[in-house]
Each structure stands twice: as structure tokens, then as C-alpha cells.
Motif scaffolding. Structure first.
Motif, PDB file in Angstrom:
ATOM      1  N   THR A  88       0.181  18.462  -4.142  1.00 30.95           N
ATOM      2  CA  THR A  88      -0.990  18.806  -4.944  1.00 30.95           C
ATOM      3  C   THR A  88      -1.975  17.646  -4.833  1.00 30.95           C
ATOM      4  O   THR A  88      -1.587  16.538  -4.478  1.00 30.95           O
ATOM      5  CB  THR A  88      -0.620  18.985  -6.438  1.00 30.95           C
ATOM      6  N   THR A  89      -3.242  17.914  -5.126  1.00 28.71           N
ATOM      7  CA  THR A  89      -4.241  16.834  -5.037  1.00 28.71           C
ATOM      8  C   THR A  89      -3.881  15.706  -5.999  1.00 28.71           C
ATOM      9  O   THR A  89      -4.030  14.526  -5.690  1.00 28.71           O
ATOM     10  CB  THR A  89      -5.641  17.350  -5.392  1.00 28.71           C
ATOM     11  N   ALA A  90      -3.386  16.102  -7.175  1.00 32.48           N
ATOM     12  CA  ALA A  90      -3.007  15.103  -8.178  1.00 32.48           C
ATOM     13  C   ALA A  90      -1.966  14.149  -7.593  1.00 32.48           C
ATOM     14  O   ALA A  90      -2.059  12.926  -7.713  1.00 32.48           O
ATOM     15  CB  ALA A  90      -2.459  15.802  -9.410  1.00 32.48           C
ATOM     16  N   ARG A  91      -0.981  14.736  -6.921  1.00 34.44           N
ATOM     17  CA  ARG A  91       0.073  13.932  -6.353  1.00 34.44           C
ATOM     18  C   ARG A  91      -0.441  13.113  -5.175  1.00 34.44           C
ATOM     19  O   ARG A  91      -0.049  11.969  -4.960  1.00 34.44           O
ATOM     20  CB  ARG A  91       1.206  14.865  -5.932  1.00 34.44           C
ATOM     21  N   GLU A  92      -1.349  13.700  -4.415  1.00 37.00           N
ATOM     22  CA  GLU A  92      -1.937  13.013  -3.265  1.00 37.00           C
ATOM     23  C   GLU A  92      -2.591  11.700  -3.673  1.00 37.00           C
ATOM     24  O   GLU A  92      -2.505  10.697  -2.983  1.00 37.00           O
ATOM     25  CB  GLU A  92      -3.024  13.905  -2.659  1.00 37.00           C
ATOM     26  N   ARG A  93      -3.296  11.752  -4.802  1.00 36.17           N
ATOM     27  CA  ARG A  93      -3.947  10.535  -5.308  1.00 36.17           C
ATOM     28  C   ARG A  93      -2.927   9.440  -5.549  1.00 36.17           C
ATOM     29  O   ARG A  93      -3.102   8.294  -5.136  1.00 36.17           O
ATOM     30  CB  ARG A  93      -4.661  10.828  -6.639  1.00 36.17           C
ATOM     31  N   VAL A  94      -1.841   9.815  -6.222  1.00 36.38           N
ATOM     32  CA  VAL A  94      -0.821   8.826  -6.564  1.00 36.38           C
ATOM     33  C   VAL A  94      -0.151   8.301  -5.290  1.00 36.38           C
ATOM     34  O   VAL A  94       0.029   7.094  -5.114  1.00 36.38           O
ATOM     35  CB  VAL A  94       0.231   9.449  -7.504  1.00 36.38           C
ATOM     36  N   ASP A  95       0.182   9.220  -4.390  1.00 38.97           N
ATOM     37  CA  ASP A  95       0.808   8.811  -3.127  1.00 38.97           C
ATOM     38  C   ASP A  95      -0.094   7.851  -2.356  1.00 38.97           C
ATOM     39  O   ASP A  95       0.372   6.874  -1.785  1.00 38.97           O
ATOM     40  CB  ASP A  95       1.112  10.036  -2.249  1.00 38.97           C
ATOM     41  N   ALA A  96      -1.389   8.154  -2.357  1.00 34.98           N
ATOM     42  CA  ALA A  96      -2.329   7.308  -1.617  1.00 34.98           C
ATOM     43  C   ALA A  96      -2.305   5.885  -2.160  1.00 34.98           C
ATOM     44  O   ALA A  96      -2.234   4.916  -1.401  1.00 34.98           O
ATOM     45  CB  ALA A  96      -3.746   7.882  -1.696  1.00 34.98           C
ATOM     46  N   VAL A  97      -2.348   5.754  -3.461  1.00 36.95           N
ATOM     47  CA  VAL A  97      -2.371   4.417  -4.046  1.00 36.95           C
ATOM     48  C   VAL A  97      -1.055   3.694  -3.766  1.00 36.95           C
ATOM     49  O   VAL A  97      -1.041   2.506  -3.437  1.00 36.95           O
ATOM     50  CB  VAL A  97      -2.637   4.460  -5.566  1.00 36.95           C
ATOM     51  N   ALA A  98       0.043   4.435  -3.860  1.00 37.54           N
ATOM     52  CA  ALA A  98       1.339   3.799  -3.619  1.00 37.54           C
ATOM     53  C   ALA A  98       1.482   3.354  -2.167  1.00 37.54           C
ATOM     54  O   ALA A  98       2.206   2.408  -1.871  1.00 37.54           O
ATOM     55  CB  ALA A  98       2.468   4.757  -3.990  1.00 37.54           C
ATOM     56  N   SER A  99       0.759   4.011  -1.270  1.00 36.03           N
ATOM     57  CA  SER A  99       0.976   3.738   0.149  1.00 36.03           C
ATOM     58  C   SER A  99       0.204   2.532   0.680  1.00 36.03           C
ATOM     59  O   SER A  99       0.464   2.079   1.779  1.00 36.03           O
ATOM     60  CB  SER A  99       0.618   4.974   0.975  1.00 36.03           C
ATOM     61  N   THR A 100      -0.768   2.024  -0.051  1.00 30.64           N
ATOM     62  CA  THR A 100      -1.503   0.872   0.469  1.00 30.64           C
ATOM     63  C   THR A 100      -2.017  -0.019  -0.646  1.00 30.64           C
ATOM     64  O   THR A 100      -2.242   0.444  -1.772  1.00 30.64           O
ATOM     65  CB  THR A 100      -2.701   1.308   1.358  1.00 30.64           C
ATOM     66  N   LEU A 101      -2.200  -1.285  -0.310  1.00 31.14           N
ATOM     67  CA  LEU A 101      -2.763  -2.233  -1.280  1.00 31.14           C
ATOM     68  C   LEU A 101      -4.222  -2.517  -0.948  1.00 31.14           C
ATOM     69  O   LEU A 101      -4.869  -3.301  -1.622  1.00 31.14           O
ATOM     70  CB  LEU A 101      -1.980  -3.554  -1.249  1.00 31.14           C
ATOM     71  N   ASP A 102      -4.700  -1.856   0.114  1.00 34.01           N
ATOM     72  CA  ASP A 102      -6.048  -2.142   0.585  1.00 34.01           C
ATOM     73  C   ASP A 102      -7.085  -1.360  -0.226  1.00 34.01           C
ATOM     74  O   ASP A 102      -7.228  -0.152  -0.085  1.00 34.01           O
ATOM     75  CB  ASP A 102      -6.146  -1.762   2.069  1.00 34.01           C
ATOM     76  N   GLY A 103      -7.791  -2.084  -1.076  1.00 35.48           N
ATOM     77  CA  GLY A 103      -8.763  -1.450  -1.952  1.00 35.48           C
ATOM     78  C   GLY A 103      -9.883  -0.746  -1.210  1.00 35.48           C
ATOM     79  O   GLY A 103     -10.406   0.265  -1.668  1.00 35.48           O
ATOM     80  N   PHE A 104     -10.234  -1.262  -0.029  1.00 35.66           N
ATOM     81  CA  PHE A 104     -11.319  -0.637   0.717  1.00 35.66           C
ATOM     82  C   PHE A 104     -10.867   0.711   1.264  1.00 35.66           C
ATOM     83  O   PHE A 104     -11.609   1.684   1.248  1.00 35.66           O
ATOM     84  CB  PHE A 104     -11.807  -1.551   1.838  1.00 35.66           C
ATOM     85  N   GLU A 105      -9.639   0.745   1.735  1.00 37.57           N
ATOM     86  CA  GLU A 105      -9.089   2.001   2.219  1.00 37.57           C
ATOM     87  C   GLU A 105      -9.018   3.018   1.072  1.00 37.57           C
ATOM     88  O   GLU A 105      -9.370   4.185   1.232  1.00 37.57           O
ATOM     89  CB  GLU A 105      -7.693   1.726   2.777  1.00 37.57           C
ATOM     90  N   LEU A 106      -8.581   2.543  -0.092  1.00 40.34           N
ATOM     91  CA  LEU A 106      -8.461   3.445  -1.236  1.00 40.34           C
ATOM     92  C   LEU A 106      -9.820   3.934  -1.727  1.00 40.34           C
ATOM     93  O   LEU A 106      -9.948   5.073  -2.165  1.00 40.34           O
ATOM     94  CB  LEU A 106      -7.709   2.757  -2.377  1.00 40.34           C
ATOM     95  N   ALA A 107     -10.814   3.072  -1.623  1.00 44.86           N
ATOM     96  CA  ALA A 107     -12.150   3.495  -2.041  1.00 44.86           C
ATOM     97  C   ALA A 107     -12.587   4.684  -1.189  1.00 44.86           C
ATOM     98  O   ALA A 107     -13.204   5.634  -1.669  1.00 44.86           O
ATOM     99  CB  ALA A 107     -13.139   2.350  -1.900  1.00 44.86           C
ATOM    100  N   GLN A 108     -12.219   4.632   0.089  1.00 45.75           N
ATOM    101  CA  GLN A 108     -12.550   5.717   1.002  1.00 45.75           C
ATOM    102  C   GLN A 108     -11.800   7.004   0.624  1.00 45.75           C
ATOM    103  O   GLN A 108     -12.381   8.078   0.553  1.00 45.75           O
ATOM    104  CB  GLN A 108     -12.197   5.283   2.432  1.00 45.75           C
ATOM    105  N   VAL A 109     -10.508   6.862   0.354  1.00 43.07           N
ATOM    106  CA  VAL A 109      -9.703   8.012  -0.055  1.00 43.07           C
ATOM    107  C   VAL A 109     -10.280   8.612  -1.335  1.00 43.07           C
ATOM    108  O   VAL A 109     -10.430   9.823  -1.478  1.00 43.07           O
ATOM    109  CB  VAL A 109      -8.242   7.576  -0.336  1.00 43.07           C
ATOM    110  N   ASP A 110     -10.627   7.726  -2.241  1.00 46.50           N
ATOM    111  CA  ASP A 110     -11.178   8.142  -3.515  1.00 46.50           C
ATOM    112  C   ASP A 110     -12.420   9.005  -3.323  1.00 46.50           C
ATOM    113  O   ASP A 110     -12.557  10.068  -3.917  1.00 46.50           O
ATOM    114  CB  ASP A 110     -11.539   6.870  -4.300  1.00 46.50           C
TER     115      ASP A 110
END
Ligand code: ADP
Ligand code: MG
Length: 739
Positions: free
Chosen positions: A642-664
């Protein structure tokens, strides 16, 4: 000749009834506003729209063909039901009309039409009751075959409501074009001629015509490109103009001094600056030495040491007796800043610079004393919340404004504080949310941007895990075991909950648990967003009670922290946690920003899927800040995929804030990214998407720059000047500053 222009009111052309329906539905009153209501997409008469995924409860517009019609009488009442089944090849939908058997004259098997109505469910299948529709005339068989000539004309499908349908908008817009001058190139175009020629773009008038009444697909595409470019160009021109205006202002130069405060501070620092801290520090040193105000955004990864960079800027300003004000978004953060700044300065410098704290929650006597110290110039470092902006607050010589965690403050607030200086102060904005370049360019287009990517050496890192309760309900116990293991090693932990307290038992189903002020908790479903299901969120109160009772934590000092607590209590709790007296802190997102307790190693986030990507990343940044490795456990009940879970998985998978900003950015909608007050206003960003259109934005910026280079006040570009001054709505103007 017609005297209709973009400024003409809709009433004049459409008449009172239609105009007021449009105003009620969308708030539009002028031709310009209605013409900037662009189609959401285009359908072609041959196109079949997916009936397979109809959103229940929403108003839809679909193109389909009648497959079956039947009339029956109602079971218990007098009267008839006329039922029509339509299909687009992907699914079948029932249209229901009560006591309207005359519809049989219009709707035959094989009839194609565009239908619009609200999707409802009846006995397990979807239907539209009394939909509106418009028939296609493609059964016409004239000799010249009119129908086939028009068969590929795109049909604009507008964002519509139940009262103002897509085709009534289409009709209104048609009336407008009939009353506008037939030579559409006479419509004022804010994009300067030379730019338009260079880009070989449609004029504003042509683009409006083609986006609403395209004769072929290529036409609306060209129109969309021109209008999209226009948005980017207007916004960048406005931002660059403001930036130039700021740069023109005079500021007091605050150069560093050989053997001065900054040098003394650097020589006593217990660690070495990272290369990025050093480089950004040098940019700031140079900016502060100049005679125009610095306006700089320092963005950096959580824990990258932005505060230290800001402190060094404050010291450079203090060198010449100037004052610096640090504006923090919360009480907790402001008082933590004071403590850590005093500590970092050491006793001698702290005595010399006399840092003070000013917040709404400190006692009257203490505040008076602090304000006096600021007004007399005795205190050269002032730290506070929005209380710093109160009218009573006076500075002796405010030379630098530091805004921490900018995304919490609007530009107006930045401006309110800056206004307290006699000459324009230098400004540094710190943000921990890594921002992709074009977003920075759009949201903070008036600022120079510095980036700190490196983390200080010696960080032991953070391990993140998802605790997926949907598949593995037992894992919650393992999470608590991990927490207790960490505590046994002398470390500390956070437990983060989305809510403060549960709603009363008897509360209506729509009532949410009490949330942190300003907190945004993502809804799990549309029903929930509309308050139709009871929301079960982890609360600080209940979690605190549960952990108090928990056999693993019998001897553990546990406390709660949330925004609804009185300021003193919050502060005392935070201090006790920082001092290690409290081992386990159950908190809301009040701890999201800035909290700096190096001994805290572990964080458990409950209902992790209810937080946004960058919020989770921010929260996680509270652990692993010292030499002990961090551990972050994201507890979620969201099922996999689910998208909700995808968000959590994404954060758990990397510590790179720039990458996460993109995912966000990819997982959110645009408005959420920029915030309504920062999006440049509703009217000005309609087609532009800051991430997808980064190339357009950059290009528009460079063209805007060259126009401004030649004509800084835009005196020779009247339409552009006007568009910037008037088309941007109030919100935007506020954002851009009233200058
Ligand atoms: P943020 O960028 O999140 O605001 P802070 O400024 O709060 O980060 O810094 C996080 C921690 O790192 C603080 O305890 C600070 O003293 C420490 N720190 C900052 N710069 C360095 C450095 N160059 N080397 C080691 N520790 C540092
Ligand atoms: Mg910080």
C-alpha cells in the motif's frame, strides 16, 4: 468591435445565473479566472474511458456507449424507472432515471455520449442517478461526413462539480471566446515578445484558445507548454525581482576580526568542523562582510551541524557589538538551543555575550529582564520563539536573524523579525528538509542556497527496521525487548505516537484523538478522511500507561512529552531526559525537530505509516547523534504494497535525506510539497510541477534574469509588470514580500 477583455466580469457575458453558479463552485468572477480553469484532460469521441475504476462518491465525466435500455415500474410505488446500461469496454455502469421515460427518445442502444454524475452504489453495483449527458452527433451521415471530420477533435474535460458540469463550463468558455476580439494576439501577453519568439511559443491569447478549444491534440499540447512556461517565467521573474530588491538594500558590514570572538571560539572547539561546515562558514563570513544584506538558506541533513554554522555567524556579528536573534519553531527547541549554545560557548564567551531566552512561557519578571538586556545591547545572542516578534521586543543593534527549521515559519514572520533592525539585517535560514534544487529555486527563489551534505565524523550510524504488524503481530513484543536491551546498556529511547489522548468513549465517530498542534496525520482511507470510521491511533497517554505496566520497564523512569503540556513542564521533562534522569520518553512529534540528546540510541515510531516521509526522516534524526549506534523501529499496521506502507519502507531503506525528499515528492501531491502559502498561490501554479518541470523552471529563470538585467523595474514590460503585480493572489504577494 467587442470590448470584452480578460478583466470583464463573467456576469456580463454569461448572465447572472451561470456566473453565480460558477462563482459558487470555483470562486471565479472574471474572464481571466475562468479561462485559467484548464481542462483536466481531453477525451476524444473515439476514446473509451475506463469504467473499471470508478471512484465511489465522486463526480465523474465519462465517454461511453449505450448497450441496453429498459423501463420497469417501481415495486412499491407508482411510477417507473428507466435504466440504461452504458459501457466503455472496460466495465458496465447503470444509469437510473425515475419517472423520466421520455429519455428513451434520446438514449438508444448504440448512442454515444459524454455522461456526468456522482457515482453511488446500489445493491453492490455502481450507478449514476439522473446523470447529465451530452450526445455525440456521430450518427450524422451527411454527404460531407461532418462527423468523421470532427471525430478526432479532443473534448476538454474540466474539473467539475455536481452543479457546474464539464460541458456547461465548455459552453460558458465558448461564449467567452465568441465575445473576445477575434484576433486573439491582441490579448495582453505577459511574456515579452523577444522571449516568446526565441522560444517560438504561442501568444497568451492563442494558448488560451487552444487549451480550451483545441482542434487537434497537438494544439492543446502547444498551448499547455506555453502556459506552463508562462507560469514558470512569471514566478521566477517575481522571485528574482525580490531578490534584486533585497540585494539593493544597505546593510551594516560585519567582518570578522583577527583574534576576535569567532577565532577564540574556533580555537576552543572540542571538535573539528566538517569540510562542508567550513565551506558554508566561509560563504557566510564573506556575505556578512558585505554592505548588502545576506539572504542565505543553509540546508543540511539532520544532525549535520547547521546550528553550529549559525552560531559561528552569530559570533562574527557579535564581534562588532551587533546582536543576533535565533528564531525557533517551538519552546522545547528554543530552550534546548539556549542550553546547547551556552554549553558550546563555554563560560567566558557565554558571560561576555549573555545569551537570553525569550518565549511566551517564561515568567513575566524574567522576560522583562531579558528584554531589557536585549534593548540595552548587553545581550548579543537572543533565542526565542515567535515571542521575539512581539511589538514590545526591541533590539539595540540587530545585525543577524537566524531562522531555524524554516518550513515552520512563513515568510511574513521572517520579515516581522527583520523589521526590528534599523538597517536591513543579514538573514540565515536553516532547514533540515533537504530540498531538491528546483524546489529550492521556487520556494526560496529569493535566497542563496548553501548545502551541508556531510555528517560529522564519528557518528555510529542508524539501523532502521519496519515492524509490520499486519503480517507479524507478535513483533511488537520484540520491539519492546529491543528497547529494554538498549536501556540496560545505559542508553535512552523515544517512543513516538501520532496522537496525545484518545477521544472520549462516547465521542461521535468522527472525532479524532487529540493530535499535536499543527500535526498532520495522514488518513488511511477516504472514509477515514471524511470522518466515517473511528480512528485508532496510538496516543501518548495510553502508551505511557501501557509501558508503566509493562514487566520489561518496571524500574524504568518513563515520561511523556507533548505540545499540550505547559511550557515549564515540557522544558523540565526535556531537561531531565537530556540529563539522563528519564530513560524512556513517550512523545508526539514535538521532538521532531532539533532535539539533541546524544545518548538516545533508540526510537520506536508507532503508526509509522501515519507520518509523512520527511517527518519520519526528521524523527529518526533524533537518535544516533552521538557515538552510540542508533536503532529506529517503524511500527505499522499497513499491509505490504500500500502507499502507506511504501512510505515507511522507503524511509527504512535509506538514510539519505535527499533521496527521501525525492520519494516524498513522488508520493505526495504538489500542494502538499509547497504548502498552500508557498506554492505561489492557487492562481499562479496550475500547470507547473516543480519536480517534473525542473528543466522548464531553470530555463525560465535564466530568461527572466536576462529580461531583468536589461530592464530591472520592468518599466518597458508593462504587461509583465501588471501580471506580476496583479495576477498573483494575496497569498502569493505575501509570500513574495510586499516590497
Ligand atoms: P542539525 O544540523 O540537525 O541542526 P546540530 O547543529 O544540532 O545538527 O548538530 C548535531 C550535533 O553534532 C550537535 O551535538 C553538535 O554539537 C554536533 N556537531 C556539530 N558539528 C560537529 C562537528 N564538526 N564534529 C562533531 N560534532 C559536531
Ligand atoms: Mg538543528
Amino acid at each position: 468591435m467587442t470590448d470584452t477583455s480578460l478583466e470583464t466580469s463573467l456576469v456580463k457575458i454569461l448572465g447572472g445565473r451561470t456566473a453565480s453558479a460558477i462563482e459558487k463552485a470555483f470562486g471565479y468572477t472574471s474572464v481571466a479566472q475562468l479561462l485559467s480553469h484548464y481542462p483536466r484532460r481531453y477525451a476524444s469521441k473515439g476514446e473509451l474511458t475506463a469504467l473499471a475504476h470508478l471512484p465511489k462518491g465522486e463526480t465523474v465525466t465519462i465517454v461511453a456507449e449505450v448497450r441496453d435500455v429498459r423501463e420497469r415500474s417501481m415495486r412499491n410505488k407508482r411510477g417507473s424507472i428507466f435504466e440504461v446500461k452504458i459501457t466503455d469496454g472496460t466495465g458496465i455502469l447503470t444509469l437510473t432515471f425515475f419517472n423520466q421515460s421520455w429519455r428513451a427518445k434520446e438514449l438508444h442502444v448504440g448512442t454515444r455520449a459524454i455522461f456526468s454524475g456522482k457515482v453511488s452504489e446500489y445493491r453492490g453495483s455502481y450507478q449514476l442517478t439522473h446523470p447529465m449527458y451530452e450526445l455525440f452527433d456521430d450518427h450524422e451521415t451527411d454527404a460531407d461526413n461532418k462527423a468523421s471530420r470532427f471525430v478526432d477533435t479532443p473534448i476538454p474535460i474540466y474539473p467539475a462539480t455536481g452543479t457546474v458540469t464539464s460541458w456547461s463550463l465548455q459552453r460558458s468558455i465558448k461564449l467567452i471566446f465568441e465575445s473576445l476580439p477575434s484576433d486573439l494576439t491582441t490579448i495582453p501577453d505577459p511574456v515579452p515578445l523577444q522571449v516568446r519568439l526565441e522560444e517560438s511559443m504561442l501568444t497568451h491569447g492563442q494558448a488560451l484558445k487552444q487549451i480550451h478549444q483545441p482542434q487537434a491534440t497537438g494544439e492543446w499540447e502547444a498551448a499547455r507548454d506555453a502556459l506552463r512556461f508562462q507560469e514558470a517565467f512569471l514566478l521566477q521573474t517575481a522571485l528574482l525581482e525580490r531578490r534584486a530588491a533585497l540585494a539593493q538594500q544597505a546593510a551594516t558590514p560585519r567582518p570578522p576580526r583577527e583574534g576576535g570572538i569567532l577565532q577564540r571560539f574556533d580555537s576552543q572547539l572540542s571538535f573539528t568542523l566538517t569540510d562542508d561546515q567550513r565551506a558554508v562558514g566561509q560563504q557566510i563570513t564573506d556575505d556578512l562582510s558585505g554592505s548588502h544584506p545576506m539572504n542565505r538558506l543553509v540546508q543540511g541533513e539532520v544532525g549535520s551541524g547547521k546550528t553550529l554554522v549559525a552560531l559561528r555567524a552569530m559570533l562574527q556579528v557579535a564581534e562588532s557589538g551587533g546582536q543576533a536573534a535565533l528564531l525557533a519553531p517551538t519552546e522545547v527547541l528554543a530552550s534546548q538551543h539556549l542550553r546547547s549554545i551556552v554549553r558550546t560557548l563555554g563560560p567566558d564567551l557565554a558571560a561576555e555575550l549573555a545569551p537570553v531566552l525569550i518565549t511566551g512561557q517564561i515568567g513575566a519578571a524574567e522576560r522583562k529582564r531579558a528584554m531589557l538586556a536585549v534593548a540595552s545591547g548587553g545581550s548579543r545572542i537572543v533565542i526565542g520563539t515567535h515571542a521575539l516578534m512581539s511589538d514590545k521586543m526591541q533590539f539595540f543593534d540587530l545585525g543577524l536573524v537566524v531562522v531555524d527549521e524554516q518550513h515552520r515559519f512563513g515568510v511574513e514572520q521572517r520579515e516581522a523579525l527583520r523589521a526590528k533592525a534599523q538597517t536591513a539585517p543579514h538573514t540565515v535560514v536553516l532547514t533540515a528538509t533537504p530540498i531538491p534544487r528546483t524546489v529550492a529555486m521556487t520556494v526560496f527563489g529569493d535566497l542563496d542556497v548553501s548545502t551541508i551534505r556531510q555528517l560529522p565524523a564519528g557518528r555510529a550510524g542508524i539501523t532502521s527496521h519496519v515492524v509490520p504488524l499486519a503480517d507479524k503481530p507478535g513483533w511488537i513484543n520484540r520491539a519492546w525487548v529491543r528497547v529494554s536491551e538498549e536501556l540496560q546498556q545505559g542508553r535512552q529511547a523515544f517512543v513516538v505516537c501520532p496522537a496525545i489522548s484518545p477521544p472520549e468513549e462516547s465521542a461521535p465517530i468522527t472525532q479524532l484523538p487529540e493530535l499535536e498542534a499543527g500535526a498532520e496525520v495522514l488518513a488511511e482511507s477516504a472514509e477515514e478522511a471524511q470522518g466515517e470510521v473511528k480512528v485508532k491511533l496510538a496516543t501518548v497517554e495510553e502508551t505511557l500507561a501501557m509501558l508503566h505496566e509493562h514487566p520489561l520497564f518496571v524500574d524504568t523512569p518513563i515520561a511523556g512529552l507533548h505540545g499540550a503540556m505547559p511550557g515549564e513542564e515540557k522544558d523540565a521533562t526535556m531537561q531531565a531526559f537530556a540529563a539522563g534522569e528519564i530513560k524512556l520518553l513517550v512523545a508526539t512529534t514535538v521532538i521532531e525537530v532539533g532535539v539533541d540528546v546524544p545518548n538516545a540510541s533508540t526510537m520506536v515510531v508507532l503508526n509509522a505509516d501515519r507520518f509523512g516521509v520527511s517527518q519520519l526522516h526528521q524523527l529518526r534524526g533524533r537518535v544516533g547523534r552521538g557515538s552510540v549506534p542508533g536503532l529506529c523501529l517503524f511500527v505499522t499496521e499497513a499491509p505490504a504494497a500500500t502507499t502507506a506502507r511504501e512510505r515507511v519502507d522507503a524511509v527504512a531503506s535509506t538514510l539519505d535525506g535527499f533521496e527521501l525528499a525525492q520519494v516524498d515528492l513522488e508520493l505526495r501531491r504538489e500542494g502538499d510539497v509547497l504548502g498552500t502559502s508557498q506554492a505561489g498561490g492557487k492562481s499562479s501554479l496550475k500547470l507547473l510541477r516543480v519536480v517534473r518541470d525542473s528543466a522548464i523552471i531553470e530555463h525560465a529563470r535564466s530568461l527572466a534574469q536576462s529580461v531583468l538585467d536589461e530592464d530591472p523595474t520592468l518599466a518597458g514590460h508593462g504587461f509583465l509588470r501588471e501580471a506580476i503585480d496583479s495576477r498573483l493572489d494575496d497569498e502569493t504577494r505575501e509570500f513574495l514580500g510586499k516590497s
